[in-house]
Enzyme design. Structure first.
Site, PDB file in Angstrom:
ATOM      1  N   ARG A  12      -1.993   3.977  -0.828  1.00 49.58           N
ATOM      2  CA  ARG A  12      -2.948   3.659  -1.892  1.00 49.58           C
ATOM      3  C   ARG A  12      -4.105   4.657  -1.969  1.00 49.58           C
ATOM      4  O   ARG A  12      -4.875   4.622  -2.933  1.00 49.58           O
ATOM      5  CB  ARG A  12      -3.486   2.239  -1.722  1.00 49.58           C
ATOM      6  CG  ARG A  12      -2.411   1.163  -1.977  1.00 49.58           C
ATOM      7  CD  ARG A  12      -2.963  -0.247  -1.927  1.00 49.58           C
ATOM      8  NE  ARG A  12      -2.008  -1.235  -2.391  1.00 49.58           N
ATOM      9  CZ  ARG A  12      -1.265  -2.031  -1.613  1.00 49.58           C
ATOM     10  NH1 ARG A  12      -1.381  -1.945  -0.297  1.00 49.58           N
ATOM     11  NH2 ARG A  12      -0.427  -2.902  -2.133  1.00 49.58           N
ATOM     12  N   GLY A  38       3.294   0.131  12.049  1.00 49.33           N
ATOM     13  CA  GLY A  38       2.031   0.823  12.293  1.00 49.33           C
ATOM     14  C   GLY A  38       0.910  -0.155  12.648  1.00 49.33           C
ATOM     15  O   GLY A  38       0.841  -1.247  12.092  1.00 49.33           O
ATOM     16  N   LYS A  73      -1.998   0.309  11.790  1.00 52.84           N
ATOM     17  CA  LYS A  73      -2.797   0.282  10.563  1.00 52.84           C
ATOM     18  C   LYS A  73      -2.763  -1.118   9.935  1.00 52.84           C
ATOM     19  O   LYS A  73      -3.751  -1.591   9.411  1.00 52.84           O
ATOM     20  CB  LYS A  73      -2.247   1.341   9.610  1.00 52.84           C
ATOM     21  CG  LYS A  73      -2.580   1.189   8.154  1.00 52.84           C
ATOM     22  CD  LYS A  73      -3.974   1.655   7.864  1.00 52.84           C
ATOM     23  CE  LYS A  73      -4.244   1.845   6.398  1.00 52.84           C
ATOM     24  NZ  LYS A  73      -3.745   0.777   5.545  1.00 52.84           N
ATOM     25  N   ASP A  74      -1.586  -1.748   9.962  1.00 51.47           N
ATOM     26  CA  ASP A  74      -1.450  -3.125   9.471  1.00 51.47           C
ATOM     27  C   ASP A  74      -1.400  -4.039  10.693  1.00 51.47           C
ATOM     28  O   ASP A  74      -0.343  -4.555  11.059  1.00 51.47           O
ATOM     29  CB  ASP A  74      -0.190  -3.243   8.612  1.00 51.47           C
ATOM     30  CG  ASP A  74      -0.286  -2.387   7.361  1.00 51.47           C
ATOM     31  OD1 ASP A  74      -0.836  -2.861   6.362  1.00 51.47           O
ATOM     32  OD2 ASP A  74       0.145  -1.209   7.401  1.00 51.47           O
ATOM     33  N   LEU A 109       5.842   7.944   0.983  1.00 49.65           N
ATOM     34  CA  LEU A 109       5.681   8.250   2.411  1.00 49.65           C
ATOM     35  C   LEU A 109       4.605   9.303   2.665  1.00 49.65           C
ATOM     36  O   LEU A 109       4.430  10.241   1.894  1.00 49.65           O
ATOM     37  CB  LEU A 109       7.009   8.717   2.995  1.00 49.65           C
ATOM     38  CG  LEU A 109       8.166   7.714   2.897  1.00 49.65           C
ATOM     39  CD1 LEU A 109       9.405   8.273   3.608  1.00 49.65           C
ATOM     40  CD2 LEU A 109       7.799   6.352   3.459  1.00 49.65           C
ATOM     41  N   HIS A 126       3.748   7.103   7.952  1.00 53.30           N
ATOM     42  CA  HIS A 126       5.153   6.669   7.993  1.00 53.30           C
ATOM     43  C   HIS A 126       5.992   7.628   8.847  1.00 53.30           C
ATOM     44  O   HIS A 126       6.841   7.203   9.628  1.00 53.30           O
ATOM     45  CB  HIS A 126       5.753   6.664   6.581  1.00 53.30           C
ATOM     46  CG  HIS A 126       5.080   5.753   5.607  1.00 53.30           C
ATOM     47  ND1 HIS A 126       4.352   6.218   4.539  1.00 53.30           N
ATOM     48  CD2 HIS A 126       5.048   4.401   5.521  1.00 53.30           C
ATOM     49  CE1 HIS A 126       3.899   5.189   3.834  1.00 53.30           C
ATOM     50  NE2 HIS A 126       4.299   4.078   4.403  1.00 53.30           N
ATOM     51  N   GLN A 179      -0.123  -7.594  10.352  1.00 52.87           N
ATOM     52  CA  GLN A 179       1.304  -7.582  10.006  1.00 52.87           C
ATOM     53  C   GLN A 179       2.182  -7.427  11.250  1.00 52.87           C
ATOM     54  O   GLN A 179       3.149  -8.165  11.441  1.00 52.87           O
ATOM     55  CB  GLN A 179       1.587  -6.446   9.024  1.00 52.87           C
ATOM     56  CG  GLN A 179       3.059  -6.196   8.763  1.00 52.87           C
ATOM     57  CD  GLN A 179       3.275  -5.202   7.648  1.00 52.87           C
ATOM     58  OE1 GLN A 179       3.206  -5.557   6.491  1.00 52.87           O
ATOM     59  NE2 GLN A 179       3.540  -3.952   7.994  1.00 52.87           N
TER      60      GLN A 179
HETATM   61  P1  AMP Z   1       4.058   0.446   3.955  1.00 53.29           P
HETATM   62  O1  AMP Z   1       4.953   1.459   3.317  1.00 53.29           O
HETATM   63  O2  AMP Z   1       2.643   0.534   3.526  1.00 53.29           O
HETATM   64  O3  AMP Z   1       4.628  -0.944   3.911  1.00 53.29           O
HETATM   65  O4  AMP Z   1       4.025   0.823   5.492  1.00 53.29           O
HETATM   66  C1  AMP Z   1       5.210   0.942   6.239  1.00 53.29           C
HETATM   67  C2  AMP Z   1       4.854   1.053   7.690  1.00 53.29           C
HETATM   68  O5  AMP Z   1       4.051   2.213   7.899  1.00 53.29           O
HETATM   69  C3  AMP Z   1       4.050  -0.147   8.194  1.00 53.29           C
HETATM   70  O6  AMP Z   1       4.513  -0.507   9.489  1.00 53.29           O
HETATM   71  C4  AMP Z   1       2.660   0.394   8.256  1.00 53.29           C
HETATM   72  O7  AMP Z   1       1.851  -0.241   9.216  1.00 53.29           O
HETATM   73  C5  AMP Z   1       2.906   1.842   8.636  1.00 53.29           C
HETATM   74  N1  AMP Z   1       1.758   2.678   8.273  1.00 53.29           N
HETATM   75  C6  AMP Z   1       1.133   2.755   7.072  1.00 53.29           C
HETATM   76  N2  AMP Z   1       0.071   3.584   7.139  1.00 53.29           N
HETATM   77  C7  AMP Z   1       0.025   4.044   8.414  1.00 53.29           C
HETATM   78  C8  AMP Z   1      -0.851   4.931   9.129  1.00 53.29           C
HETATM   79  N3  AMP Z   1      -1.886   5.515   8.541  1.00 53.29           N
HETATM   80  N4  AMP Z   1      -0.590   5.161  10.435  1.00 53.29           N
HETATM   81  C9  AMP Z   1       0.465   4.566  11.057  1.00 53.29           C
HETATM   82  N5  AMP Z   1       1.322   3.722  10.446  1.00 53.29           N
HETATM   83  C10 AMP Z   1       1.108   3.468   9.148  1.00 53.29           C
END
Ligand code: AMP
Length: 281
Positions: free
Chosen positions: A187, A147, A149-150, A33, A37, A153
């Site tokens: 990442r 987010g 960001k995706d 996280l 997140h 998705q």
């Molecule tokens: P992940 O753990 O990468 O699957 O991401 C979980 C959630 O966090 C997803 O809805 C992502 O779009 C969101 N997320 C990841 N990076 C960011 C960011 N920089 N800003 C806002 N939301 C994010």
């Protein structure tokens, strides 16, 4: 804050909250996280009486050549961050309890998943929609937070929720960035200092695209300028760079008003994605 790995216990927790009249928000994550997140958890905290965060590195959304095995896993730190951000429960299921050995069901959103991330990562979105459907069934929330960001998705999940009548409101929250513009990502920790500098070209290109759109450059021209710029960056291997309609994700034509610029690129061995909403004059 409760930490629970049993799906049945989580459903029970959610139903007890609902019975006492509380609204429920869920934030699905793969852990490792960061402030991106946490912004989703904070958003859920503002809207909902009870907030659940899920942490699960979902194997079915990784391709055979992808980084599932080496995806960062930092559970102890994650739990502390969830606690500080105001999560009431963290769901940390084991793979065996999410996927029966003889599971034969996949949730698939057609069309929207064939392009961009879907084209580069075959099967990725089937893994995402299947696990999100399952997490929504286990947590039974009123609202689920994702987010921007995706971008693709959240669009795919919105479509799934609508098409399958999930009784949940999908909330999309803004992308959180480092002060220099780099979008936060689990990442990013793989990047060396030099690679991080290279990776900055992604957000800089997007920022300039936002300005070009505002100043009257049309979508295909913006897309071409972005591509030309990124193709010339040493150490950056462009996967895709598109200006797409914000709903259908088809390439935005000259008449488009609201569009999204999306980039995927590899820097070293790290694959990064980012996007910005464009408003054309
Ligand atoms: P992940 O753990 O990468 O699957 O991401 C979980 C959630 O966090 C997803 O809805 C992502 O779009 C969101 N997320 C990841 N990076 C960011 C960011 N920089 N800003 C806002 N939301 C994010």
């Amino acid at each position: 804050m409760q930490v629970e790995s049993s799906p049945a216990q989580v459903t029970q927790f959610s139903r007890a909250a609902r019975q006492s009249g509380r609204s429920i928000g869920v934030v699905p994550t793969m852990g490792a996280l960061h402030a991106g997140h946490l912004s989703l958890i904070e958003c859920a905290r503002r809207d909902c009486d009870t907030v659940m965060t899920t942490i699960f590195v979902n194997p079915t959304q990784f391709g055979p050549q992808e980084d599932f095995a080496k995806y960062p896993r930092t559970l102890d730190a994650d739990l502390e961050l969830c606690r500080a951000a105001g999560s009431d429960l963290v769901f940390t299921p084991k793979t065996e309890s999410m996927y029966a050995a003889d599971a034969r069901t996949t949730v698939r959103v057609a069309g929207l998943t064939d392009v961009l991330e879907g084209a580069s990562r075959p099967g990725h979105f089937d893994g995402v929609t299947t696990i999100v459907a399952k997490l929504l069934n286990v947590t039974e929330p009123d609202r689920a937070y994702f987010g921007r960001k995706d971008y693709q998705q959240q669009l795919v999940i919105r479509r799934m929720v609508r098409d399958l009548d999930f009784a949940v409101e999908v909330i999309t929250c803004p992308t959180i960035r480092e002060p220099d513009g780099l979008a936060l990502s689990s990442r990013n920790r793989y990047l060396s200092a030099a690679e991080r500098e290279t990776a900055l070209q992604i957000s800089r290109t997007l920022r300039d695209a936002v300005e070009s759109a505002k100043s009257g450059v049309n979508p295909p021209q913006v897309a071409a300028a972005m591509r030309n710029r990124l193709l010339a960056v040493p150490g950056l291997e462009l996967d895709y760079c598109e200006v797409a309609d914000g709903d259908s994700l088809s390439p935005a034509d000259t008449a488009a008003e609201n569009a999204v610029a999306l980039i995927a690129a590899r820097v070293g061995t790290t694959r990064l994605i980012d996007n910005e909403i464009l408003t054309f004059r």
